[in-house]
Design a protein around this motif. Structure first.
Motif, PDB file in Angstrom:
ATOM      1  N   GLU A 132       0.923  -1.138   0.055  1.00  0.00           N
ATOM      2  CA  GLU A 132       0.022   0.181   0.012  1.00  0.00           C
ATOM      3  C   GLU A 132       0.747   1.269  -0.062  1.00  0.00           C
ATOM      4  OE1 GLU A 132      -3.109  -0.164  -0.401  1.00  0.00           O
ATOM      5  OE2 GLU A 132      -3.194  -2.239  -0.338  1.00  0.00           O
ATOM      6  N   TYR A 133       1.955   1.030   0.512  1.00  0.00           N
ATOM      7  CA  TYR A 133       3.027   2.260   0.580  1.00  0.00           C
ATOM      8  C   TYR A 133       4.349   1.883   0.069  1.00  0.00           C
ATOM      9  CZ  TYR A 133      -0.605   4.132   3.577  1.00  0.00           C
ATOM     10  OH  TYR A 133      -1.906   4.530   3.971  1.00  0.00           O
ATOM     11  N   ASP A 135       6.814   3.080  -1.198  1.00  0.00           N
ATOM     12  CA  ASP A 135       8.266   3.606  -1.055  1.00  0.00           C
ATOM     13  C   ASP A 135       9.082   2.882   0.268  1.00  0.00           C
ATOM     14  OD1 ASP A 135      10.539   5.551  -0.259  1.00  0.00           O
ATOM     15  OD2 ASP A 135       9.194   7.173  -0.585  1.00  0.00           O
ATOM     16  N   ILE A 138       9.270   4.632   3.509  1.00  0.00           N
ATOM     17  CA  ILE A 138       8.060   4.770   4.515  1.00  0.00           C
ATOM     18  C   ILE A 138       7.843   3.255   4.929  1.00  0.00           C
ATOM     19  CG2 ILE A 138       5.510   4.707   4.421  1.00  0.00           C
ATOM     20  CD1 ILE A 138       5.800   6.870   2.303  1.00  0.00           C
ATOM     21  N   TYR A 139       7.637   2.083   4.108  1.00  0.00           N
ATOM     22  CA  TYR A 139       7.344   0.836   4.902  1.00  0.00           C
ATOM     23  C   TYR A 139       8.536   0.332   5.565  1.00  0.00           C
ATOM     24  CZ  TYR A 139       9.415  -1.863   0.831  1.00  0.00           C
ATOM     25  OH  TYR A 139      10.289  -2.494  -0.094  1.00  0.00           O
ATOM     26  N   MET A 168       1.074   6.592   7.625  1.00  0.00           N
ATOM     27  CA  MET A 168       0.337   5.548   7.116  1.00  0.00           C
ATOM     28  C   MET A 168      -1.132   5.659   7.582  1.00  0.00           C
ATOM     29  SD  MET A 168       2.735   2.246   7.074  1.00  0.00           S
ATOM     30  CE  MET A 168       4.142   1.979   5.827  1.00  0.00           C
TER      31      MET A 168
END
Length: 250
Positions: A132-133, A135, A138-139, A168
């Motif tokens: 879902e994210y 990058d 980010i994850y 998130m």
């Protein structure tokens, strides 16, 4: 996991036209078009950056993959002491992938995790974060946040705090976890676990660089880390491989 398990235990175009001569023949039109074409081709060559040939940037990135278990202290140490600090400096140069270690079976929806069902849920949660994210900055941060309190995975309070910290949406993660009654996430986990098995990555954490085993964190110690186990060592190796992929020389 025979039944659905939720994430939580609960204007008009005005163009100036030059008059067309009455004897502007098809030959003249073709010649004019040819000259204009040459003009714009020359402009394109002039403006093009000679060092960028519109290559597929993904092809020049260096493959970097880590194989972990979400409720493993070695995975926590691997992320915190090596992978995340390195990625903070070279994320634009690597094609990063997060994979999980487990065992595919014909039972328990096809996957068994070393630290039990909650670890399977933690693995799926982290795969959902990556899905879902996408990058990695980010994850990966989210994954490291969870791993710092891995014993609590997948408690709602922990997930909410880490999601908030890394921008998130908790509901987005929860929707991914429960999509298709959980089958979506389980399919991702099974595929990930099978990939680790196919690559003979059986220890959490295993770091693979340029499709080769680069370093292992096991039992609180670094092993098989030729070239060093510090972030700067990994950064150095990635920089070298990236320059080689670009055809750059010192």
């Amino acid at each position: 996991m025979d039944e659905k398990v939720p994430l939580l235990p609960q204007t008009e175009d005005a163009t100036m036209r030059r008059p067309t001569p009455k004897r502007f023949s098809r030959f003249h039109a073709a010649a004019f078009a040819f000259v204009v074409g040459l003009f714009w081709l020359a402009r394109t060559w002039q403006c093009a950056d000679p060092f960028h040939h519109h290559e597929d940037e993904a092809e020049s990135k260096v493959p970097l993959e880590i194989h972990i278990m979400s409720k493993c202290p070695d995975a926590r140490d691997c992320l915190e002491k090596l992978v995340v600090p390195a990625m903070a400096n070279v994320s634009d140069k690597v094609d990063f992938r997060l994979s999980f270690i487990g065992k595919t079976t014909d039972e328990d929806d096809g996957v068994q995790c070393m630290h039990g069902q909650t670890e399977c849920l933690g693995n799926i949660l982290e795969l959902c974060a990556a899905s879902e994210y996408p990058d990695p900055k980010i994850y990966l941060g989210f994954t490291m946040c969870l791993s710092r309190q891995y014993q609590k995975i997948p408690k709602k309070e922990l997930v909410e705090d880490c999601a908030l910290e890394h921008g998130m949406d908790f509901d987005t993660l929860n929707d991914c976890m429960s999509r298709e009654d959980g089958a979506y996430g389980m399919d991702m986990l099974r595929t990930s676990v099978q990939r680790s098995a196919d690559l003979n990555a059986t220890i959490s954490c295993t770091v693979r660089l340029d499709n080769k085993k680069r370093c292992i964190r096991d039992g609180g110690k670094w092993k098989d880390c030729e070239g060093g186990s510090k972030p700067e060592d990994l950064i150095r190796d990635i920089d070298k491989l990236y320059k080689e992929s670009k055809g750059w020389t010192e």
